[in-house]
Design an enzyme around this catalytic site. Structure first.
Site, PDB file in Angstrom:
ATOM      1  CE1 TYR A 175      -3.316  -2.660   0.111  1.00 53.71           C
ATOM      2  CE2 TYR A 175      -3.888  -2.447   2.249  1.00 53.71           C
ATOM      3  CZ  TYR A 175      -4.049  -3.031   1.093  1.00 53.71           C
ATOM      4  OH  TYR A 175      -4.957  -3.909   1.191  1.00 53.71           O
ATOM      5  CB  SER A 218     -13.943  -3.492  -2.250  1.00 53.35           C
ATOM      6  OG  SER A 218     -12.473  -2.977  -2.647  1.00 53.35           O
ATOM      7  N   PRO A 219     -16.389  -3.003   0.408  1.00 50.88           N
ATOM      8  CG  PRO A 219     -16.914  -2.311   2.603  1.00 50.88           C
ATOM      9  CD  PRO A 219     -15.944  -2.528   1.620  1.00 50.88           C
ATOM     10  N   GLY A 249     -18.458  -4.951  -9.168  1.00 48.49           N
ATOM     11  CA  GLY A 249     -17.564  -5.544  -9.990  1.00 48.49           C
ATOM     12  C   GLY A 249     -16.432  -5.891  -9.268  1.00 48.49           C
ATOM     13  CB  VAL A 278     -18.451   4.019  -5.215  1.00 48.39           C
ATOM     14  CG1 VAL A 278     -19.479   4.283  -3.915  1.00 48.39           C
ATOM     15  CG2 VAL A 278     -17.017   4.017  -4.561  1.00 48.39           C
TER      16      VAL A 278
END
Length: 305
Positions: A52, A215-216, A220, A225
């Site tokens: 990251y 990634s809630p 896809g 978002v």
């Protein structure tokens, strides 16, 4: 915020975690505000990875802690390793080197939880086991887990490990539900969904592995978002309807939808906006009815048999 016990460990954490992937974009003082706010609302697990920001996210986080009135034992630090430039690497040498790098960048003596980031087709589980044992005995890592792995990959690894794997981090959102969809389409001809992950959700519950939903808010494969997105009017109408009824934001309802599942999953949210995180955290106090959960699932474009 409600607490959950992570896997078979004795670690209790807030049921929502903060993903720190974007923290490298913040100044130290901005990052400190994010961390302070997270702790105030009960978010105490901070999810990192060695890649990251090319390590900068961990560095900014550690520098920000100088401005945060919290002790190390109030924080649950999780990081991931195994992704390199163009390939995956679960070798003993890389795992240990990655942890040493994360320890330096995070300015800490130990990592609470280490996850293997993406499956490595060339994994030699004996090497992983040696790395984990060395890191555990040295006190540099307390607990271990995986990310994006299916049951047989986990079983192959567990055969050689002395430690439990307490977490599997998997992509899940209201608009990305493959590990739920196939469960509705059993023994059907021309089923609209098929098993692609070897029933990882059922496996995780059977083996007491906490699923961390990454990634809630994405649809896809991290394409964008879905909340407030005009491409998805039906699900947004339903989110707004339930959000207004519950007195929270649409984002909180999207998280509450994940929390409603009996697997006791832990969503990992990546917002670096303190006010938005406060709104999201309210999901912990929202209990969707069974009818509301299914209404949202259908509004997301899914059909029940």
């Amino acid at each position: 915020m409600k607490k959950i016990t992570l896997g078979t460990s004795n670690v209790e954490a807030g049921e929502i975690a903060l993903g720190c992937m974007r923290m490298d974009k913040l100044s130290k003082t901005e990052a400190a505000k994010v961390i302070e706010n997270a702790l105030e609302v009960g978010v105490d697990l901070f999810d990192h990875a060695d890649i990251y920001g090319k390590g900068m996210s961990e560095e900014v986080f550690a520098d920000a802690l100088e401005f945060v009135s919290a002790s190390r034992d109030q924080l649950i630090l999780q990081t991931k390793c195994g992704i390199r430039n163009g390939f995956f690497d679960f070798s003993k040498e890389h795992i240990i080197d990655s942890v040493e790098g994360s320890l330096r960048r995070l300015k800490t003596d130990y990592i609470d939880i280490l996850l293997l980031h993406r499956p490595d087709a060339l994994m030699e589980p004996e090497e992983v086991a040696e790395a984990f044992t060395k890191l555990k005995k040295s006190g540099k890592v307390q607990y271990f887990g995986v990310s994006n792995q299916n049951p047989m990959q986990i079983e192959r690894l567990k055969k050689y490990l002395d430690q439990d794997l307490i977490i599997n981090q998997l992509q899940l959102s209201l608009m990305h539900t493959p590990m739920i969809d196939a469960g509705f389409n059993v023994n059907m001809a021309n089923a609209p969904a098929i098993v692609r992950d070897s029933n990882i959700l059922d496996y995780s519950q059977l083996h007491q592995m906490t699923v961390q939903a990454w990634s809630p808010f994405q649809y896809g494969m991290i394409e964008g978002v879905f909340i407030g997105n005009e491409q998805y009017p039906e699900v947004n109408v339903k989110l707004t309807e339930i959000a207004e009824k519950k007195g929270v934001s649409e984002s909180a309802i999207a998280i509450a939808w994940i929390l409603r599942h009996p697997a006791r999953m832990q969503p990992v949210v990546g917002s670096m906006n303190p006010d938005r995180l406060k709104e999201i955290a309210k999901a912990s106090n929202v209990k969707l009815t069974r009818e509301e959960w299914y209404e949202l699932y259908r509004a997301a474009g899914n059909k029940l048999p």
